[in-house]
Design a protein around this motif. Structure first.
Motif, PDB file in Angstrom:
ATOM      1  N   TYR A 168      -5.524   7.901  11.061  1.00  0.00           N
ATOM      2  CA  TYR A 168      -6.595   7.753  10.079  1.00  0.00           C
ATOM      3  C   TYR A 168      -7.988   7.738  10.715  1.00  0.00           C
ATOM      4  O   TYR A 168      -8.984   7.479  10.027  1.00  0.00           O
ATOM      5  CB  TYR A 168      -6.410   6.477   9.275  1.00  0.00           C
ATOM      6  CG  TYR A 168      -5.460   6.625   8.102  1.00  0.00           C
ATOM      7  CD1 TYR A 168      -5.513   7.739   7.272  1.00  0.00           C
ATOM      8  CD2 TYR A 168      -4.533   5.631   7.804  1.00  0.00           C
ATOM      9  CE1 TYR A 168      -4.657   7.874   6.184  1.00  0.00           C
ATOM     10  CE2 TYR A 168      -3.674   5.757   6.720  1.00  0.00           C
ATOM     11  CZ  TYR A 168      -3.744   6.876   5.914  1.00  0.00           C
ATOM     12  OH  TYR A 168      -2.909   7.005   4.839  1.00  0.00           O
ATOM     13  N   CYS A 211      -4.376  11.949   2.986  1.00  0.00           N
ATOM     14  CA  CYS A 211      -5.257  11.522   1.896  1.00  0.00           C
ATOM     15  C   CYS A 211      -6.572  10.990   2.462  1.00  0.00           C
ATOM     16  O   CYS A 211      -6.587  10.027   3.225  1.00  0.00           O
ATOM     17  CB  CYS A 211      -4.538  10.445   1.078  1.00  0.00           C
ATOM     18  SG  CYS A 211      -5.613   9.442   0.049  1.00  0.00           S
ATOM     19  N   GLU A 242       0.838  -1.201   0.000  1.00  0.00           N
ATOM     20  CA  GLU A 242       0.000   0.000   0.000  1.00  0.00           C
ATOM     21  C   GLU A 242       0.873   1.252   0.000  1.00  0.00           C
ATOM     22  O   GLU A 242       1.695   1.448   0.893  1.00  0.00           O
ATOM     23  CB  GLU A 242      -0.902  -0.002   1.234  1.00  0.00           C
ATOM     24  CG  GLU A 242      -1.757   1.249   1.365  1.00  0.00           C
ATOM     25  CD  GLU A 242      -2.597   1.270   2.643  1.00  0.00           C
ATOM     26  OE1 GLU A 242      -3.303   2.268   2.854  1.00  0.00           O
ATOM     27  OE2 GLU A 242      -2.526   0.298   3.423  1.00  0.00           O
ATOM     28  N   TYR A 243       0.689   2.106  -0.991  1.00  0.00           N
ATOM     29  CA  TYR A 243       1.381   3.391  -1.077  1.00  0.00           C
ATOM     30  C   TYR A 243       0.368   4.458  -0.669  1.00  0.00           C
ATOM     31  O   TYR A 243      -0.623   4.676  -1.380  1.00  0.00           O
ATOM     32  CB  TYR A 243       1.867   3.652  -2.504  1.00  0.00           C
ATOM     33  CG  TYR A 243       2.823   2.607  -3.039  1.00  0.00           C
ATOM     34  CD1 TYR A 243       4.204   2.732  -2.847  1.00  0.00           C
ATOM     35  CD2 TYR A 243       2.355   1.492  -3.727  1.00  0.00           C
ATOM     36  CE1 TYR A 243       5.083   1.777  -3.341  1.00  0.00           C
ATOM     37  CE2 TYR A 243       3.226   0.527  -4.221  1.00  0.00           C
ATOM     38  CZ  TYR A 243       4.593   0.679  -4.019  1.00  0.00           C
ATOM     39  OH  TYR A 243       5.448  -0.277  -4.506  1.00  0.00           O
ATOM     40  N   ALA A 244       0.606   5.127   0.461  1.00  0.00           N
ATOM     41  CA  ALA A 244      -0.429   6.018   0.970  1.00  0.00           C
ATOM     42  C   ALA A 244       0.144   7.218   1.720  1.00  0.00           C
ATOM     43  O   ALA A 244       1.313   7.251   2.107  1.00  0.00           O
ATOM     44  CB  ALA A 244      -1.381   5.239   1.877  1.00  0.00           C
ATOM     45  N   ASP A 245      -0.722   8.192   1.916  1.00  0.00           N
ATOM     46  CA  ASP A 245      -0.394   9.470   2.563  1.00  0.00           C
ATOM     47  C   ASP A 245      -1.407   9.679   3.683  1.00  0.00           C
ATOM     48  O   ASP A 245      -2.607   9.472   3.485  1.00  0.00           O
ATOM     49  CB  ASP A 245      -0.494  10.589   1.514  1.00  0.00           C
ATOM     50  CG  ASP A 245      -0.089  11.958   2.027  1.00  0.00           C
ATOM     51  OD1 ASP A 245      -0.444  12.304   3.165  1.00  0.00           O
ATOM     52  OD2 ASP A 245       0.560  12.707   1.274  1.00  0.00           O
ATOM     53  N   TRP A 271       3.295  -1.584   4.211  1.00  0.00           N
ATOM     54  CA  TRP A 271       3.039  -0.159   4.055  1.00  0.00           C
ATOM     55  C   TRP A 271       4.227   0.538   3.406  1.00  0.00           C
ATOM     56  O   TRP A 271       5.379   0.219   3.693  1.00  0.00           O
ATOM     57  CB  TRP A 271       2.780   0.456   5.429  1.00  0.00           C
ATOM     58  CG  TRP A 271       2.704   1.953   5.440  1.00  0.00           C
ATOM     59  CD1 TRP A 271       3.739   2.835   5.615  1.00  0.00           C
ATOM     60  CD2 TRP A 271       1.528   2.741   5.282  1.00  0.00           C
ATOM     61  NE1 TRP A 271       3.284   4.128   5.567  1.00  0.00           N
ATOM     62  CE2 TRP A 271       1.924   4.102   5.362  1.00  0.00           C
ATOM     63  CE3 TRP A 271       0.182   2.435   5.079  1.00  0.00           C
ATOM     64  CZ2 TRP A 271       1.018   5.151   5.243  1.00  0.00           C
ATOM     65  CZ3 TRP A 271      -0.724   3.488   4.972  1.00  0.00           C
ATOM     66  CH2 TRP A 271      -0.301   4.815   5.057  1.00  0.00           C
ATOM     67  N   THR A 296      -2.840   8.746  -4.448  1.00  0.00           N
ATOM     68  CA  THR A 296      -2.980   7.847  -3.308  1.00  0.00           C
ATOM     69  C   THR A 296      -4.467   7.577  -3.051  1.00  0.00           C
ATOM     70  O   THR A 296      -5.302   8.440  -3.326  1.00  0.00           O
ATOM     71  CB  THR A 296      -2.354   8.465  -2.047  1.00  0.00           C
ATOM     72  OG1 THR A 296      -2.925   9.766  -1.828  1.00  0.00           O
ATOM     73  CG2 THR A 296      -0.852   8.574  -2.163  1.00  0.00           C
ATOM     74  N   PRO A 297      -4.792   6.380  -2.529  1.00  0.00           N
ATOM     75  CA  PRO A 297      -3.890   5.257  -2.310  1.00  0.00           C
ATOM     76  C   PRO A 297      -3.659   4.469  -3.600  1.00  0.00           C
ATOM     77  O   PRO A 297      -4.520   4.409  -4.463  1.00  0.00           O
ATOM     78  CB  PRO A 297      -4.647   4.390  -1.296  1.00  0.00           C
ATOM     79  CG  PRO A 297      -6.100   4.641  -1.638  1.00  0.00           C
ATOM     80  CD  PRO A 297      -6.170   6.087  -2.064  1.00  0.00           C
ATOM     81  N   CYS A 306      -7.308   7.378   1.440  1.00  0.00           N
ATOM     82  CA  CYS A 306      -6.473   6.440   2.201  1.00  0.00           C
ATOM     83  C   CYS A 306      -7.108   6.168   3.564  1.00  0.00           C
ATOM     84  O   CYS A 306      -7.129   5.042   4.050  1.00  0.00           O
ATOM     85  CB  CYS A 306      -5.066   7.011   2.398  1.00  0.00           C
ATOM     86  SG  CYS A 306      -4.179   7.375   0.876  1.00  0.00           S
TER      87      CYS A 306
END
Length: 267
Positions: free
Chosen positions: A163, A101, A95-98, A129, A220-221, A104
């Protein structure tokens, strides 16, 4: 005597151009639309809603839409503090996330817990992650904070706190991420703040970020499931289909390899 030619310049490691994994890999990611789905990008000014773009199709052919070079990006490091699930799980979701976001956060709250309960706990799935901060300074701070929390084995608790509904609206300044670390149960907050600003945190975040840019991700994601790209907070069924298809394929490959080994031994 002719003057020797100067060697060609080597592209900078910090370049955001998707050259790292080769043109074929970039084309594969691009064709499936890392950026074409309704995901969150830095210039996205829409309100946070469910991703509405087309979900990644999982066809009858389990190999269609799967790229082995992308599958190799799974680290499978048992000591990876930003991963959950067995290192030898048949399926790895990257998972590429911010943390800034909204989509996300939606995935983290609405979809990921179910995947952990159903697939991680039974050993089918591993989630790795990758910090992919794309929204500026606070995104970078949150990414380094998450890494720093991980050094005290509290990454997933920090992930959950950051989150939580309404968390991103409070921002991710230094005082705020320290408060989130306390909420996540990080015991040594002085060490946390030192780690947050350390070279190791910056290098780790940069490594993840460059990997994402290297495969052409711009929003993202973004996800990889055993080499199958998926982008956006897609419906739960998109992830369950991809995971179950990948698990079946991994099982078939294991069975086939065992049969080949038995055949060789019988010769």
């Amino acid at each position: 005597m002719p003057t020797p030619k100067k060697p060609a310049a080597t592209p900078s490691k910090s370049s955001r151009k998707p050259l790292v994994y080769g043109a074929v890999v970039v084309l594969a990611a691009g064709l499936l639309g890392f950026a074409s789905y309704k995901a969150t990008s830095p210039d996205d000014t829409a309100k946070d809603t469910t991703a509405t773009g087309p979900a990644a199709e999982v066809s009858a052919d389990p190999n269609e839409g799967v790229y082995p070079e992308l599958a190799k990006l799974a680290r499978r490091d048992a000591d990876d503090k930003l991963a959950i699930g067995p290192a030898d799980a048949p399926v790895v979701l990257i998972e590429y996330a911010d943390f800034k976001c909204g989509y996300c956060g939606k995935f983290a709250r609405d979809t990921e817990p179910g995947l952990i309960e159903k697939y991680v706990k039974d050993g089918t799935l591993r989630i790795e992650w990758r910090n992919f901060p794309i929204f500026g300074e606070e995104s970078e701070t949150a990414a380094r904070a998450a890494w720093a929390a991980g050094q005290q084995d509290r990454f997933w608790e920090f992930h959950r706190a950051a989150y939580a509904e309404g968390a991103k609206e409070k921002g991710f300044g230094k005082d705020r991420v320290k408060a989130l670390a306390g909420e996540a149960g990080v015991k040594d907050l002085d060490r946390f703040m030192k780690d947050l600003d350390g070279d190791a945190a910056r290098a780790a975040v940069k490594k993840d970020q460059e990997q994402a840019y290297g495969i052409g991700a711009t929003s993202t994601p973004s996800f990889l499931i055993n080499g199958r790209p998926i982008a956006g907070a897609q419906p739960d069924e998109t992830f369950t289909r991809a995971i179950e298809t990948a698990a079946e394929q991994a099982k078939a490959e294991t069975t086939g390899n065992a049969g080949d080994d038995a055949g060789e031994s019988a010769k």
